[in-house]
Write a protein that holds these residues in place. Structure first.
Motif, short mmCIF file in Angstrom:
data_model
loop_
_atom_site.label_atom_id
_atom_site.label_comp_id
_atom_site.label_asym_id
_atom_site.label_seq_id
_atom_site.Cartn_x
_atom_site.Cartn_y
_atom_site.Cartn_z
N GLN A 100 37.02 44.10 36.16
CA GLN A 100 36.54 44.72 37.40
C GLN A 100 37.68 45.44 38.11
O GLN A 100 37.49 46.51 38.70
CB GLN A 100 35.91 43.68 38.33
CG GLN A 100 34.56 43.14 37.87
CD GLN A 100 33.50 44.22 37.80
OE1 GLN A 100 33.41 44.97 36.83
NE2 GLN A 100 32.67 44.32 38.83
N ARG A 101 38.86 44.87 38.05
CA ARG A 101 40.03 45.53 38.65
C ARG A 101 40.33 46.85 37.95
O ARG A 101 40.69 47.84 38.59
CB ARG A 101 41.26 44.62 38.58
CG ARG A 101 41.20 43.42 39.51
CD ARG A 101 42.37 42.49 39.23
NE ARG A 101 42.27 41.28 40.01
CZ ARG A 101 42.94 41.06 41.15
NH1 ARG A 101 43.73 41.98 41.63
NH2 ARG A 101 42.80 39.92 41.80
N VAL A 102 40.17 46.87 36.62
CA VAL A 102 40.38 48.12 35.87
C VAL A 102 39.36 49.16 36.32
O VAL A 102 39.69 50.33 36.53
CB VAL A 102 40.27 47.88 34.36
CG1 VAL A 102 40.33 49.21 33.60
CG2 VAL A 102 41.39 46.96 33.87
N GLY A 103 38.10 48.74 36.49
CA GLY A 103 37.08 49.65 36.98
C GLY A 103 37.39 50.19 38.35
O GLY A 103 37.21 51.39 38.63
N LEU A 104 37.88 49.32 39.24
CA LEU A 104 38.26 49.77 40.58
C LEU A 104 39.47 50.71 40.53
O LEU A 104 39.52 51.71 41.24
CB LEU A 104 38.58 48.56 41.46
CG LEU A 104 37.38 47.82 42.05
CD1 LEU A 104 37.82 46.50 42.68
CD2 LEU A 104 36.68 48.68 43.09
N ALA A 105 40.43 50.37 39.68
CA ALA A 105 41.61 51.25 39.54
C ALA A 105 41.19 52.63 39.06
O ALA A 105 41.67 53.65 39.56
CB ALA A 105 42.60 50.62 38.56
N SER A 148 40.03 39.05 31.41
CA SER A 148 38.90 38.32 31.99
C SER A 148 37.98 39.31 32.70
O SER A 148 38.35 40.47 32.94
CB SER A 148 39.40 37.28 33.00
OG SER A 148 39.97 37.95 34.13
N LYS A 149 36.78 38.84 33.05
CA LYS A 149 35.84 39.72 33.75
C LYS A 149 36.42 40.20 35.08
O LYS A 149 36.23 41.34 35.48
CB LYS A 149 34.51 39.00 33.99
CG LYS A 149 33.56 39.80 34.85
CD LYS A 149 32.25 40.08 34.18
CE LYS A 149 31.43 41.05 35.01
NZ LYS A 149 30.02 40.90 34.90
N GLN A 157 37.85 34.53 40.99
CA GLN A 157 37.76 35.97 40.81
C GLN A 157 37.03 36.63 41.98
O GLN A 157 37.40 37.71 42.43
CB GLN A 157 37.05 36.29 39.49
CG GLN A 157 37.82 35.87 38.26
CD GLN A 157 36.97 35.90 37.00
OE1 GLN A 157 35.75 35.96 37.06
NE2 GLN A 157 37.62 35.87 35.84
N LEU A 158 35.99 35.94 42.48
CA LEU A 158 35.25 36.44 43.64
C LEU A 158 36.18 36.65 44.82
O LEU A 158 36.16 37.69 45.49
CB LEU A 158 34.15 35.46 44.03
CG LEU A 158 32.80 35.57 43.31
CD1 LEU A 158 31.91 34.42 43.72
CD2 LEU A 158 32.12 36.89 43.63
N LEU A 159 37.00 35.65 45.10
CA LEU A 159 37.92 35.74 46.23
C LEU A 159 38.90 36.89 46.05
O LEU A 159 39.22 37.61 47.00
CB LEU A 159 38.68 34.42 46.41
CG LEU A 159 37.85 33.23 46.90
CD1 LEU A 159 38.68 31.95 46.87
CD2 LEU A 159 37.31 33.47 48.30
N GLU A 160 39.39 37.06 44.81
CA GLU A 160 40.37 38.11 44.53
C GLU A 160 39.76 39.50 44.73
O GLU A 160 40.35 40.36 45.40
CB GLU A 160 40.89 37.96 43.10
CG GLU A 160 41.74 36.72 42.88
CD GLU A 160 41.99 36.44 41.40
OE1 GLU A 160 41.49 37.22 40.56
OE2 GLU A 160 42.68 35.47 41.09
N ASP A 166 49.30 48.86 40.83
CA ASP A 166 49.86 47.99 41.86
C ASP A 166 48.82 47.63 42.91
O ASP A 166 48.71 46.47 43.33
CB ASP A 166 51.07 48.66 42.52
CG ASP A 166 52.26 48.77 41.58
OD1 ASP A 166 52.28 48.05 40.58
OD2 ASP A 166 53.17 49.59 41.86
N LEU A 167 48.07 48.63 43.35
CA LEU A 167 47.10 48.44 44.42
C LEU A 167 46.03 47.42 44.03
O LEU A 167 45.60 46.60 44.85
CB LEU A 167 46.42 49.78 44.77
CG LEU A 167 45.32 49.75 45.83
CD1 LEU A 167 45.87 49.31 47.18
CD2 LEU A 167 44.67 51.12 45.95
N THR A 168 45.60 47.45 42.78
CA THR A 168 44.52 46.57 42.33
C THR A 168 45.02 45.27 41.71
O THR A 168 44.22 44.49 41.19
CB THR A 168 43.62 47.31 41.32
OG1 THR A 168 44.43 47.81 40.25
CG2 THR A 168 42.89 48.46 41.98
N GLY A 169 46.32 45.04 41.74
CA GLY A 169 46.87 43.78 41.23
C GLY A 169 46.81 43.66 39.72
O GLY A 169 46.74 42.55 39.17
#
Length: 297
Positions: A136-141, A131-132, A164-167, A115-118
């Motif tokens: 990156q979100r998976v890596g952050l999670a 997508s890339k 993606q940069l903005l997200e 949830d936190l990383t969308g």
């Protein structure tokens, strides 16, 4: 202090990747770690995450020595390396469950970081289908699974498209409300958008360590003005804080001021006092990129 680096030197044979560097980062800071390729950014991050040991000096994370207390450092740090290593044949939740078992954290933490990383809309997919930006979100999670106090992110936005940069930028900023973040990047816009402070390294040596606000305050200001008539440079030099005047073409002048005050009103007053009409009047500020080039060239 969340991170303390004291007189760190790292050598590879005769080559010095890091040369006696020192700095500290307080809890809650988001710090951009800037430098050209080969400057030593990734080497330092690998030392802070215990992947490498320094040749000389000491480093600590959350008061744990990175050499003597490596296990304690690893449990208090979340790390996203430059080349985000993922098992692409695994599903998102499957991958996070695997890593949760390594960290011995409860399974309900997986839902929290998703949830936190969308990641919720993509959590049912295989990582190879993402997508890339979502990878990156998976890596952050994964870096957040064990709820670390410190996040170390190595080039987290490389290769992302503008959306993606903005997200990812927004995500890092939100995470930084509660975490200490050291983020390596060579993208100046990311530092300006996310960070509170910047450390610039060049050839293994720290060449700047400033709050971003301080760096902006030392920037020179350029006013571009077009009059309806030619003006002698010497007259424009009489304006306050002028460092240079350049007549670029026709009746267009670039006036550089050594001040953070918006000088367009002063230029307007000059035109009025000298019965000149202003056809255009714009301001541009030297960017962090210019400062970076100055310090690393």
């Amino acid at each position: 202090m969340s991170i303390t680096v004291t007189d760190i030197t790292k050598t590879y044979g005769a080559q010095k990747a890091l040369d006696n560097i020192s700095f500290s980062i307080e809890k809650g800071e988001i710090v951009g770690f800037l430098g050209p390729n080969g400057a030593g950014k990734s080497t330092l991050m690998k030392i802070l995450t215990t992947y490498l040991s320094p040749t000389l000096g000491q480093a600590s994370v959350n008061h744990y020595d990175t050499t003597k207390e490596s296990k304690s450092v690893q449990t208090s740090v979340g790390y996203l390396p430059e080349h985000n290593p993922l098992y692409t044949d695994m599903y998102v939740r499957e991958y996070l469950q695997f890593n949760a078992s390594v960290y011995n954290v409860p399974k309900d933490r997986i839902t929290e970081v998703v949830d936190l990383t969308g990641l919720t809309p993509e959590a049912h997919k295989k990582i190879s289908q993402l997508s890339k930006g979502y990878r990156q979100r998976v890596g952050l999670a994964n870096a957040l699974l064990h709820d670390p106090e410190v996040l170390i992110l190595d080039e987290p936005t490389t290769g992302l498209d503008p959306n993606q940069l903005l997200e990812i930028r927004k995500l890092i900023k939100n995470i930084g409300v509660k975490k200490t973040i050291l983020m390596s990047t060579h993208i100046m816009q990311e530092v300006e958008a996310i960070c509170d402070r910047v450390i610039i390294i060049n050839k293994g040596i720290i060449v700047a360590d400033k709050k971003l606000k301080e760096l902006r305050n030392r920037e020179q200001q350029t006013v571009i003005v077009e009059f309806d008539y030619r003006v002698e440079d010497v007259a424009l030099h009489k304006l306050d804080n002028v460092t240079s005047v350049n007549n670029t073409h026709d009746f267009v002048y670039e006036i550089v001021f050594n001040t953070t005050e918006d000088m367009r009103s002063k230029v307007f007053d000059f035109a009025h006092d000298n019965s000149l009409k202003i056809l255009q009047l714009n301001q541009k500020n030297a960017s962090l990129e210019s400062l970076f080039t100055e310090l690393t060239s």
